[in-house]
Design a protein around this motif. Structure first.
Motif, PDB file in Angstrom:
ATOM      1  N   LEU A   1      -3.146  -1.635  -2.819  1.00 22.73           N
ATOM      2  CA  LEU A   1      -3.183  -2.047  -4.220  1.00 22.73           C
ATOM      3  C   LEU A   1      -3.899  -3.388  -4.359  1.00 22.73           C
ATOM      4  O   LEU A   1      -3.929  -4.194  -3.417  1.00 22.73           O
ATOM      5  CB  LEU A   1      -1.758  -2.154  -4.768  1.00 22.73           C
ATOM      6  CG  LEU A   1      -0.888  -0.903  -4.607  1.00 22.73           C
ATOM      7  CD1 LEU A   1       0.492  -1.141  -5.196  1.00 22.73           C
ATOM      8  CD2 LEU A   1      -1.546   0.316  -5.245  1.00 22.73           C
TER       9      LEU A   1
ATOM     10  N   GLN B   1     -13.456   2.800  -2.476  1.00 30.50           N
ATOM     11  CA  GLN B   1     -12.942   1.694  -3.271  1.00 30.50           C
ATOM     12  C   GLN B   1     -13.079   2.050  -4.739  1.00 30.50           C
ATOM     13  O   GLN B   1     -14.012   2.761  -5.130  1.00 30.50           O
ATOM     14  CB  GLN B   1     -13.702   0.399  -2.980  1.00 30.50           C
ATOM     15  CG  GLN B   1     -13.497  -0.148  -1.572  1.00 30.50           C
ATOM     16  CD  GLN B   1     -14.232  -1.456  -1.361  1.00 30.50           C
ATOM     17  OE1 GLN B   1     -15.422  -1.567  -1.650  1.00 30.50           O
ATOM     18  NE2 GLN B   1     -13.521  -2.459  -0.857  1.00 30.50           N
TER      19      GLN B   1
ATOM     20  N   ARG C   1       0.829  -1.199   0.000  1.00 25.05           N
ATOM     21  CA  ARG C   1       0.000   0.000   0.000  1.00 25.05           C
ATOM     22  C   ARG C   1       0.865   1.252   0.000  1.00 25.05           C
ATOM     23  O   ARG C   1       1.966   1.277   0.541  1.00 25.05           O
ATOM     24  CB  ARG C   1      -0.951   0.037   1.191  1.00 25.05           C
ATOM     25  CG  ARG C   1      -0.321   0.014   2.573  1.00 25.05           C
ATOM     26  CD  ARG C   1      -0.110  -1.383   3.111  1.00 25.05           C
ATOM     27  NE  ARG C   1       0.312  -1.395   4.502  1.00 25.05           N
ATOM     28  CZ  ARG C   1       0.955  -2.414   5.060  1.00 25.05           C
ATOM     29  NH1 ARG C   1       1.266  -3.491   4.352  1.00 25.05           N
ATOM     30  NH2 ARG C   1       1.288  -2.377   6.328  1.00 25.05           N
TER      31      ARG C   1
ATOM     32  N   THR D   1      -1.928   3.743 -13.044  1.00 23.57           N
ATOM     33  CA  THR D   1      -1.304   2.433 -12.913  1.00 23.57           C
ATOM     34  C   THR D   1      -1.447   1.655 -14.223  1.00 23.57           C
ATOM     35  O   THR D   1      -2.356   1.915 -15.020  1.00 23.57           O
ATOM     36  CB  THR D   1      -1.934   1.608 -11.783  1.00 23.57           C
ATOM     37  OG1 THR D   1      -3.286   1.283 -12.113  1.00 23.57           O
ATOM     38  CG2 THR D   1      -1.892   2.357 -10.453  1.00 23.57           C
TER      39      THR D   1
ATOM     40  N   THR E   1       0.708  -4.691 -10.566  1.00 19.87           N
ATOM     41  CA  THR E   1       0.396  -3.260 -10.649  1.00 19.87           C
ATOM     42  C   THR E   1       1.667  -2.432 -10.747  1.00 19.87           C
ATOM     43  O   THR E   1       2.441  -2.350  -9.790  1.00 19.87           O
ATOM     44  CB  THR E   1      -0.421  -2.819  -9.418  1.00 19.87           C
ATOM     45  OG1 THR E   1      -1.609  -3.607  -9.324  1.00 19.87           O
ATOM     46  CG2 THR E   1      -0.801  -1.351  -9.514  1.00 19.87           C
TER      47      THR E   1
ATOM     48  N   SER F   1     -11.604   0.776  -9.053  1.00 17.95           N
ATOM     49  CA  SER F   1     -10.853  -0.110  -9.931  1.00 17.95           C
ATOM     50  C   SER F   1     -10.348   0.704 -11.109  1.00 17.95           C
ATOM     51  O   SER F   1     -10.794   1.829 -11.340  1.00 17.95           O
ATOM     52  CB  SER F   1     -11.737  -1.263 -10.434  1.00 17.95           C
ATOM     53  OG  SER F   1     -12.190  -2.060  -9.370  1.00 17.95           O
TER      54      SER F   1
ATOM     55  N   TYR G   1      -8.940  -1.296  -5.460  1.00 21.16           N
ATOM     56  CA  TYR G   1      -8.089  -0.425  -4.650  1.00 21.16           C
ATOM     57  C   TYR G   1      -8.904   0.004  -3.431  1.00 21.16           C
ATOM     58  O   TYR G   1     -10.008   0.526  -3.576  1.00 21.16           O
ATOM     59  CB  TYR G   1      -7.664   0.813  -5.428  1.00 21.16           C
ATOM     60  CG  TYR G   1      -6.751   0.547  -6.594  1.00 21.16           C
ATOM     61  CD1 TYR G   1      -5.399   0.877  -6.532  1.00 21.16           C
ATOM     62  CD2 TYR G   1      -7.234  -0.022  -7.774  1.00 21.16           C
ATOM     63  CE1 TYR G   1      -4.551   0.648  -7.606  1.00 21.16           C
ATOM     64  CE2 TYR G   1      -6.397  -0.263  -8.850  1.00 21.16           C
ATOM     65  CZ  TYR G   1      -5.067   0.065  -8.752  1.00 21.16           C
ATOM     66  OH  TYR G   1      -4.228  -0.184  -9.822  1.00 21.16           O
TER      67      TYR G   1
ATOM     68  N   ILE H   1      -3.480   3.704   0.326  1.00 20.78           N
ATOM     69  CA  ILE H   1      -4.111   3.130  -0.862  1.00 20.78           C
ATOM     70  C   ILE H   1      -3.568   1.720  -1.017  1.00 20.78           C
ATOM     71  O   ILE H   1      -2.414   1.524  -1.397  1.00 20.78           O
ATOM     72  CB  ILE H   1      -3.834   3.965  -2.132  1.00 20.78           C
ATOM     73  CG1 ILE H   1      -4.309   5.406  -1.940  1.00 20.78           C
ATOM     74  CG2 ILE H   1      -4.521   3.334  -3.338  1.00 20.78           C
ATOM     75  CD1 ILE H   1      -3.964   6.321  -3.109  1.00 20.78           C
TER      76      ILE H   1
END
Length: 407
Positions: free
Chosen positions: A159, A115, A72, A86, A165, A117, A104, A157
């Protein structure tokens, strides 16, 4: 769930491009990674160091350790809006429906605040019938969080635990600064895909992440899907990583890969623990045996894929070994639990900080009847929550191996 470029419900619009502040993603902003690789796009967090990765060319291990379970971004800011570019690599199975996007998790001062994506990215297409895989390239995506409280706050955050990622760019509408390590104990854990996160709903709801939160510990998760195989380079990575608490969950991968017999297993466990102890001579070290898995309780591996429901999106597994082969030293989960218990009891006579936890206490036969393993190997999201809560109680609770000791 917030999608890229869509503000959270009730949130203010994203800042103008001229208002964004770019911050390089450096090691001091990351937790849970043992190495950072510079790529043409940005940085790729690794959960095994480069020396370990160079000692094994296995594609399964390479994919697993580069999926950032427990990794994270952590920083302090008063920003109300955050963007993270990303480049993901998402796995897909030939002939099966698409897998859900990775998630995420955004935490503000320790509480879940959002949250999201990303879209785009690479796709690793796996053909289970032939054992082949190919990578189909795709573009960089962006995850955005807006409407955050206008005050100085600690932001995490997490991952996606199941997508490789690459971190391309971090932008905020206020400056960020690294958060120095706090007073929480660091828990270093190694295990299989179950520890990696398997079918957990999000990165903060894998069972190790949940247990760490309940136990007020800082997690470094070396759960490596398909790759908890008593590899010496993994033991050295554990040895060389500073930690206050260490646990190793051993068993299921050794059975479902049919990697070794009992004759090799016993000295391999001793050697693995010896190596860990070189770097952590008096650290609480917890050996955890496998959770209940009916197909391999008394039947050796290997595990074999069952394609009968693949078209409906259900990949399942079966045991391809013969129970009669136990007499020749083939491993089952029952054999492994019995031997791990014996090994820990033997070693604990000279190592008072070594402990054993029976995995059936985390998830046993009665749990399987209530919450069966959907593919016969991996727990679902609800089961991750149960295992996490039980581990926190048994390991971090009163009398547990990781219980806080008086100062």
């Amino acid at each position: 769930m917030n999608r890229p470029h869509d503000p959270a419900p009730g949130a203010s619009p994203a800042p103008r491009a001229t208002d964004w502040i770019g911050t390089p993603v450096t090691a001091d902003l990351l937790r849970g990674a043992l190495d950072l690789e510079r790529t043409e796009h940005g940085v790729l967090p690794h959960r095994l160091p480069a020396r370990a990765r160079a000692q094994c060319a296995d594609g399964q291990l390479a994919m697993a350790e580069a999926q950032p379970s427990g990794v994270r971004l952590v920083f302090r800011t008063r920003a109300a809006a955050i963007e993270l570019d990303t480049l993901r690599t998402k796995m897909a199975y030939q002939g099966a429906p698409p897998r859900p996007d990775g998630v995420y998790d955004l935490l503000v001062d320790g509480s879940l605040a959002g949250q999201a994506s990303v879209t785009g990215g690479n796709v690793l297409m796996v053909d289970m019938t032939t054992g082949t895989a190919e990578t189909r390239p795709g573009p960089v995506g962006t995850v955005r969080f807006t409407g955050l409280p206008d005050r100085v706050k600690d932001v995490e955050i997490w991952l996606p635990h199941n997508e490789i990622t690459q971190l391309v760019a971090l932008r905020t509408d206020a400056p960020v600064e690294a958060v120095p390590p706090g007073g929480r104990r660091v828990w270093l854990h190694h295990g299989s895909s179950i520890s990696h996160g398997s079918d957990a709903a999000s990165p903060t709801t894998t069972w190790p992440a949940l247990a760490a939160s309940l136990g007020d510990a800082e997690l470094i998760n070396l759960g490596l899907g398909g790759s908890a195989l008593l590899d010496p380079f993994t033991a050295r990575a554990l040895r060389d990583t500073p930690a206050d608490l260490v646990s190793v969950k051993i068993g299921i991968n050794l059975v479902n890969t049919d990697l070794m017999r009992l004759r090799a297993f016993t000295p391999a466990v001793h050697g693995f623990l010896d190596t860990v102890r070189e770097g952590h001579p008096t650290t609480p070290l917890l050996v955890v045996s496998p959770i209940h898995c009916p197909i391999h309780e008394d039947t050796p591996g290997p595990s074999a894929p069952d394609f009968s429901n693949l078209g409906a999106g259900k990949l399942q597994f079966r045991a391809a070994g013969d129970p009669a082969e136990r007499a020749a030293g083939k491993l089952t989960l029952g054999v492994i639990r019995e031997e791990l218990s014996r090994i820990v009891k033997q070693r604990a006579a000279d190592d008072p900080h070594l402990h054993y936890l029976d995995g059936l206490g985390l998830y046993g036969e009665a749990d399987f009847a209530e919450l069966p393993l959907p593919d016969q190997l991996h727990p679902d999201a609800a089961t991750h929550r149960r295992i996490g809560a039980r581990f926190a109680e048994l390991a971090f609770g009163t009398g547990g191996a990781f219980a806080a000791r008086p100062a």
